[in-house]
Write an enzyme that holds these catalytic residues in place. Structure first.
Site, PDB file in Angstrom:
ATOM      1  N   HIS A   9      79.271  42.868  18.135  1.00  0.00           N
ATOM      2  CA  HIS A   9      78.459  41.766  18.648  1.00  0.00           C
ATOM      3  C   HIS A   9      79.304  40.787  19.457  1.00  0.00           C
ATOM      4  CE1 HIS A   9      80.089  38.799  15.801  1.00  0.00           C
ATOM      5  NE2 HIS A   9      80.002  39.742  14.870  1.00  0.00           N
ATOM      6  N   GLU A  13      78.496  31.830  16.828  1.00  0.00           N
ATOM      7  CA  GLU A  13      78.769  30.394  16.699  1.00  0.00           C
ATOM      8  C   GLU A  13      79.895  30.144  15.701  1.00  0.00           C
ATOM      9  OE1 GLU A  13      74.939  28.872  15.656  1.00  0.00           O
ATOM     10  OE2 GLU A  13      74.261  28.748  17.741  1.00  0.00           O
ATOM     11  N   TRP A  14      79.976  30.971  14.667  1.00  0.00           N
ATOM     12  CA  TRP A  14      81.040  30.791  13.674  1.00  0.00           C
ATOM     13  C   TRP A  14      82.357  31.389  14.141  1.00  0.00           C
ATOM     14  CZ3 TRP A  14      79.540  30.984   7.801  1.00  0.00           C
ATOM     15  CH2 TRP A  14      78.655  29.932   7.523  1.00  0.00           C
ATOM     16  N   ARG A  60      73.321  38.044  14.734  1.00  0.00           N
ATOM     17  CA  ARG A  60      74.260  38.166  15.856  1.00  0.00           C
ATOM     18  C   ARG A  60      74.324  39.598  16.393  1.00  0.00           C
ATOM     19  NH1 ARG A  60      76.804  37.301  10.960  1.00  0.00           N
ATOM     20  NH2 ARG A  60      78.697  38.495  10.424  1.00  0.00           N
ATOM     21  N   GLU A  87      78.402  43.236   8.523  1.00  0.00           N
ATOM     22  CA  GLU A  87      79.827  42.926   8.494  1.00  0.00           C
ATOM     23  C   GLU A  87      80.363  43.062   7.068  1.00  0.00           C
ATOM     24  OE1 GLU A  87      82.717  42.981   9.357  1.00  0.00           O
ATOM     25  OE2 GLU A  87      82.997  41.363  10.806  1.00  0.00           O
ATOM     26  N   HIS A  89      81.729  41.961   3.660  1.00  0.00           N
ATOM     27  CA  HIS A  89      81.425  40.770   2.861  1.00  0.00           C
ATOM     28  C   HIS A  89      82.743  40.107   2.457  1.00  0.00           C
ATOM     29  CE1 HIS A  89      79.798  38.142  -0.167  1.00  0.00           C
ATOM     30  NE2 HIS A  89      78.578  38.619  -0.024  1.00  0.00           N
TER      31      HIS A  89
END
Length: 228
Positions: A9, A13-14, A60, A87, A89
């Site tokens: 992706h 934002e993070w 995302r 993703e 964890h």
């Protein structure tokens, strides 16, 4: 000849805030949206026609899939969504700033959590995990399968079944398959496809929003791979 397109992706934002994300659900940043659009444009310019797409349940990756397919004029193709492509964890680290985590736990410890093949970060508490158990996107998932924390090794273990049961079946039919997912779920697939050692895979960097093309033979052996 079957073709596999792996696409991490675009910047989230993070990612932009340098936060551990994992299973936390955040959107693409403006840069990330542009990366996904550029990826779709590259696919179109190179005449790559996708037959089917797979992605995770996280926004995302879903947004990346949507932008990429729209820009390449292939919005109509079937898209399969699965938690198995989520993703890795990151347990209790999720939501923490990476620099602050290094100050709290030490540079070496955080590096080990991030880059070791079989070391998991500290597990989430039951209270922290509760939000996932209540999330509708996981309502059909046996909660015993939902992780508290994962290493790259355990991420690979949950990714392989969707490769074996679904993705590979389309490739064996000679189709072109897009997998739009995350840094570690894609890293797990690369390890599996290229038979990368446990030691070497941890050093692999996956570009955001950049199509990685795998050309395969009829038995799904790797002939070549390259970024567009």
């Amino acid at each position: 000849m079957p073709k596999l397109i792996l696409c991490r992706h675009g910047q989230s934002e993070w990612n932009a805030k340098n936060l551990f994300t994992g299973w936390e659900d955040v959107q693409l940043s403006e840069q990330g949206r542009n990366e996904a659009i550029t990826s779709g444009r590259k696919l179109k310019e190179n005449g790559i026609e996708i037959d089917v797409a797979f992605t995770s349940l996280l926004t995302r990756a879903l947004e990346t899939t949507q932008f990429l397919l729209a820009e390449s004029d292939q919005e109509w193709i079937p898209v399969h969504k699965s938690w198995r492509l989520n993703e890795r964890h990151y347990g209790k680290l999720q939501g923490l700033n990476k620099d602050e985590a290094r100050k709290e736990f030490g540079e070496e410890q955080v590096h080990q959590w991030r880059r070791s093949y079989d070391v998991k970060p500290p597990a989430q508490t039951e209270e922290q995990r509760e939000s996932y158990l209540k999330d509708r996107r996981y309502r059909h998932l046996d909660h015993r399968m939902m992780p508290y924390s994962e290493s790259l090794k355990t991420t690979l273990e949950r990714v392989v079944p969707i490769w074996t049961d679904k993705i590979s079946q389309h490739l064996l039919d000679g189709e072109t398959v897009l997998v739009a997912a995350h840094g570690n779920s894609i890293r797990a697939l690369i390890k599996y496809l290229d038979n990368v050692s446990d030691e070497d895979i941890i050093g692999y960097e996956i570009k955001t929003g950049a199509p990685l093309i795998y050309e395969l033979d009829d038995n799904l052996n790797v002939i070549d791979h390259y970024y567009l």
